[in-house]
Design a protein around this motif. Structure first.
Motif, PDB file in Angstrom:
ATOM      1  N   UNK A 318       0.847  -1.195   0.000  1.00  0.00           N
ATOM      2  CA  UNK A 318       0.000   0.000   0.000  1.00  0.00           C
ATOM      3  C   UNK A 318       0.882   1.244   0.000  1.00  0.00           C
ATOM      4  N   UNK A 319       0.975   1.911  -1.142  1.00  0.00           N
ATOM      5  CA  UNK A 319       1.859   3.078  -1.255  1.00  0.00           C
ATOM      6  C   UNK A 319       1.321   4.285  -0.484  1.00  0.00           C
ATOM      7  N   UNK A 320       0.096   4.193   0.029  1.00  0.00           N
ATOM      8  CA  UNK A 320      -0.454   5.264   0.856  1.00  0.00           C
ATOM      9  C   UNK A 320      -0.373   4.939   2.346  1.00  0.00           C
ATOM     10  N   UNK A 321       0.347   3.899   2.691  1.00  0.00           N
ATOM     11  CA  UNK A 321       0.472   3.512   4.093  1.00  0.00           C
ATOM     12  C   UNK A 321       1.062   4.685   4.890  1.00  0.00           C
ATOM     13  N   UNK A 322       0.409   5.037   5.984  1.00  0.00           N
ATOM     14  CA  UNK A 322       0.830   6.209   6.744  1.00  0.00           C
ATOM     15  C   UNK A 322       1.797   5.856   7.871  1.00  0.00           C
ATOM     16  N   UNK A 323       1.483   4.852   8.652  1.00  0.00           N
ATOM     17  CA  UNK A 323       2.344   4.457   9.764  1.00  0.00           C
ATOM     18  C   UNK A 323       3.338   3.426   9.237  1.00  0.00           C
ATOM     19  N   UNK A 324       4.492   3.895   8.769  1.00  0.00           N
ATOM     20  CA  UNK A 324       5.397   3.010   8.051  1.00  0.00           C
ATOM     21  C   UNK A 324       6.831   3.140   8.568  1.00  0.00           C
ATOM     22  N   UNK A 325       6.994   3.077   9.876  1.00  0.00           N
ATOM     23  CA  UNK A 325       8.328   3.172  10.475  1.00  0.00           C
ATOM     24  C   UNK A 325       8.997   1.794  10.420  1.00  0.00           C
ATOM     25  N   UNK A 326       9.375   1.394   9.207  1.00  0.00           N
ATOM     26  CA  UNK A 326       9.966   0.072   8.986  1.00  0.00           C
ATOM     27  C   UNK A 326      11.397   0.024   9.516  1.00  0.00           C
ATOM     28  N   UNK A 327      11.958  -1.177   9.499  1.00  0.00           N
ATOM     29  CA  UNK A 327      13.318  -1.394   9.986  1.00  0.00           C
ATOM     30  C   UNK A 327      14.272  -1.781   8.865  1.00  0.00           C
ATOM     31  N   UNK A 328      13.883  -1.541   7.622  1.00  0.00           N
ATOM     32  CA  UNK A 328      14.697  -1.972   6.484  1.00  0.00           C
ATOM     33  C   UNK A 328      16.093  -1.364   6.502  1.00  0.00           C
ATOM     34  N   UNK A 329      16.217  -0.149   7.033  1.00  0.00           N
ATOM     35  CA  UNK A 329      17.510   0.537   7.068  1.00  0.00           C
ATOM     36  C   UNK A 329      18.141   0.509   8.458  1.00  0.00           C
ATOM     37  N   UNK A 330      17.602  -0.342   9.318  1.00  0.00           N
ATOM     38  CA  UNK A 330      18.146  -0.470  10.659  1.00  0.00           C
ATOM     39  C   UNK A 330      17.499   0.477  11.646  1.00  0.00           C
ATOM     40  N   UNK A 331      18.132   0.581  12.807  1.00  0.00           N
ATOM     41  CA  UNK A 331      17.605   1.406  13.896  1.00  0.00           C
ATOM     42  C   UNK A 331      18.726   1.563  14.916  1.00  0.00           C
ATOM     43  N   UNK A 332      18.776   2.700  15.582  1.00  0.00           N
ATOM     44  CA  UNK A 332      19.794   2.907  16.596  1.00  0.00           C
ATOM     45  C   UNK A 332      21.116   3.380  16.005  1.00  0.00           C
ATOM     46  N   UNK A 333      22.215   3.103  16.699  1.00  0.00           N
ATOM     47  CA  UNK A 333      23.506   3.669  16.303  1.00  0.00           C
ATOM     48  C   UNK A 333      24.010   3.118  14.979  1.00  0.00           C
ATOM     49  N   UNK A 334      23.504   1.961  14.554  1.00  0.00           N
ATOM     50  CA  UNK A 334      23.937   1.389  13.282  1.00  0.00           C
ATOM     51  C   UNK A 334      22.924   1.644  12.165  1.00  0.00           C
ATOM     52  N   UNK A 335      22.062   2.624  12.353  1.00  0.00           N
ATOM     53  CA  UNK A 335      21.145   3.001  11.278  1.00  0.00           C
ATOM     54  C   UNK A 335      21.955   3.330  10.022  1.00  0.00           C
TER      55      UNK A 335
END
Length: 390
Positions: A318-335
């Protein structure tokens, strides 16, 4: 790892089963190394930001090291935490700020337009080799100061490291990459230019606390991640849009949806199935399971990004997805340090294709699509397409 040919084509049914069965699984990698696989989004997100889980392989009590690399390739950000990680990250961070990346857009558009011209002249393409691979390789090559004629071999060797076709190919690829980068550093040291590698060499030679191994390892990491992941986001992104014609039509009708569409592509079809392995520096509880210090932890990014406890209707694109805080690029200090560049390249790559070609379709059946046989990376090896004016 419980992967087979079907999971190379589509790993999501397997991850769905694993996620439903348990938040953490004890499994073995293809070489027999025991690891803990974390499957649920909340646990993966928490673990990515847990300082007790280090990427430093010195803390591996079970001996798992991943790729066997020489020190000149292994002394990089993916194996460092703390002050060393921050020191190296600062040396290259200015190149990947949104402001600096914005200044690269014209160059990326020019490369995309030229590659699209070549596709238009033929009316068809093998998108990976003809477009998705060369575009980010040219861009990161420009940034690092890699001469045009020696860029392609690196991409071939990097692919062999992730999906070797015969025993010993990984070691061969590592040897090739090692020699390649040593030669590149020597070349830029002799004839410096206005590029990132020349600036890193100057920092090293002027005593800014950058060792020779760190220098070569940074070049390796930047060239690999700057080309490998982005090319597969472009090819998988286009395939995902072709598979969802309603979403593709909506994007054509409203190009302003492109940034959100790229975020959804990252959530839905990012090539990286797993984050870089971690090692607990002490016994750590993850998802109710105690993982002993020194064991290897693998965090399932693909699984986390399809977790229904975090994303509504997660298997719907869904290209209109609003809540999209995915983890594809990492998270934290190794983002991901190169996240702004990756987003920009994928947006321009897809925008160029959609603008130039009102008709884009597969030139083969879905069953004939070829996927990389890897538990680490879900990536197309080829994507034959036909294009036209309508």
């Amino acid at each position: 790892m419980p992967f087979d040919a079907a999971s190379f084509t589509d790993p999501n049914p397997l991850y769905t089963r694993l996620r439903e069965e348990s938040p953490v699984h004890r499994v073995s990698t293809p070489d027999g190394s025991p690891v803990w696989l974390v499957t649920r989004e909340a646990d993966v997100r928490s673990a990515l930001n847990d300082r007790r889980l280090t990427v430093d392989k010195a803390h591996s009590g079970t001996g798992y090291k991943g790729f066997t690399l020489p020190p000149a390739l292994d002394d990089n950000l993916l194996n460092m935490d703390g002050s060393d990680h921050l020191r190296l990250r600062r040396l290259v961070s200015r190149t990947f700020t949104p402001r600096h990346v914005d200044g690269l857009k014209d160059r990326v558009r020019a490369v995309a337009d030229q590659l699209a011209d070549d596709i238009a002249a033929r009316g068809e393409a093998e998108l990976v080799a003809d477009y998705a691979n060369p575009l980010p390789l040219i861009v990161i090559g420009d940034l690092l100061g890699v001469p045009d004629g020696i860029r392609r071999p690196f991409s071939r060797w990097a692919g062999a490291m992730l999906a070797p076709e015969y025993p010993g190919q990984v070691a061969e690829a590592v040897d090739h990459i090692h020699g390649y980068l040593l030669g590149l550093v020597a070349m830029r040291r002799t004839t410096p230019g206005d590029d990132l590698l020349s600036r890193l060499i100057a920092a090293r030679d002027e005593g800014e606390r950058l060792s020779e191994n760190e220098l070569v390892s940074l070049a390796f990491l930047l060239l690999w991640t700057g080309s490998e992941n982005t090319q597969h986001l472009i090819s998988s992104g286009l395939l995902t849009l072709i598979r969802h014609p309603g979403q593709l039509a909506a994007l054509r009708a409203d190009p302003g949806l492109l940034p959100a569409a790229v975020e959804e592509i990252m959530r839905f079809a990012h090539p990286n199935q797993l984050a870089i392995r971690r090692f607990p520096t002490e016994d750590v509880e993850i998802g109710g399971v105690t993982v002993p210090a020194g064991d290897t932890v693998m965090l399932g990014l693909t699984s986390a990004n399809r977790d229904p406890a975090r994303f509504g209707d997660p298997d719907t694109f869904d290209i209109r997805r609003e809540d999209n805080a995915h983890l594809a690029l990492g998270y934290g200090i190794h983002y991901c340090l190169g996240a702004p560049l990756a987003r920009m390249e994928v947006q321009i790559a897809l925008a160029t294709l959609l603008k130039r070609f009102p008709r884009i379709e597969l030139a083969t059946s879905e069953d004939d699509l070829q996927w990389r046989p890897s538990f680490r990376s879900h990536a197309l090896t080829q994507l034959p397409i036909r294009v036209g004016e309508g």
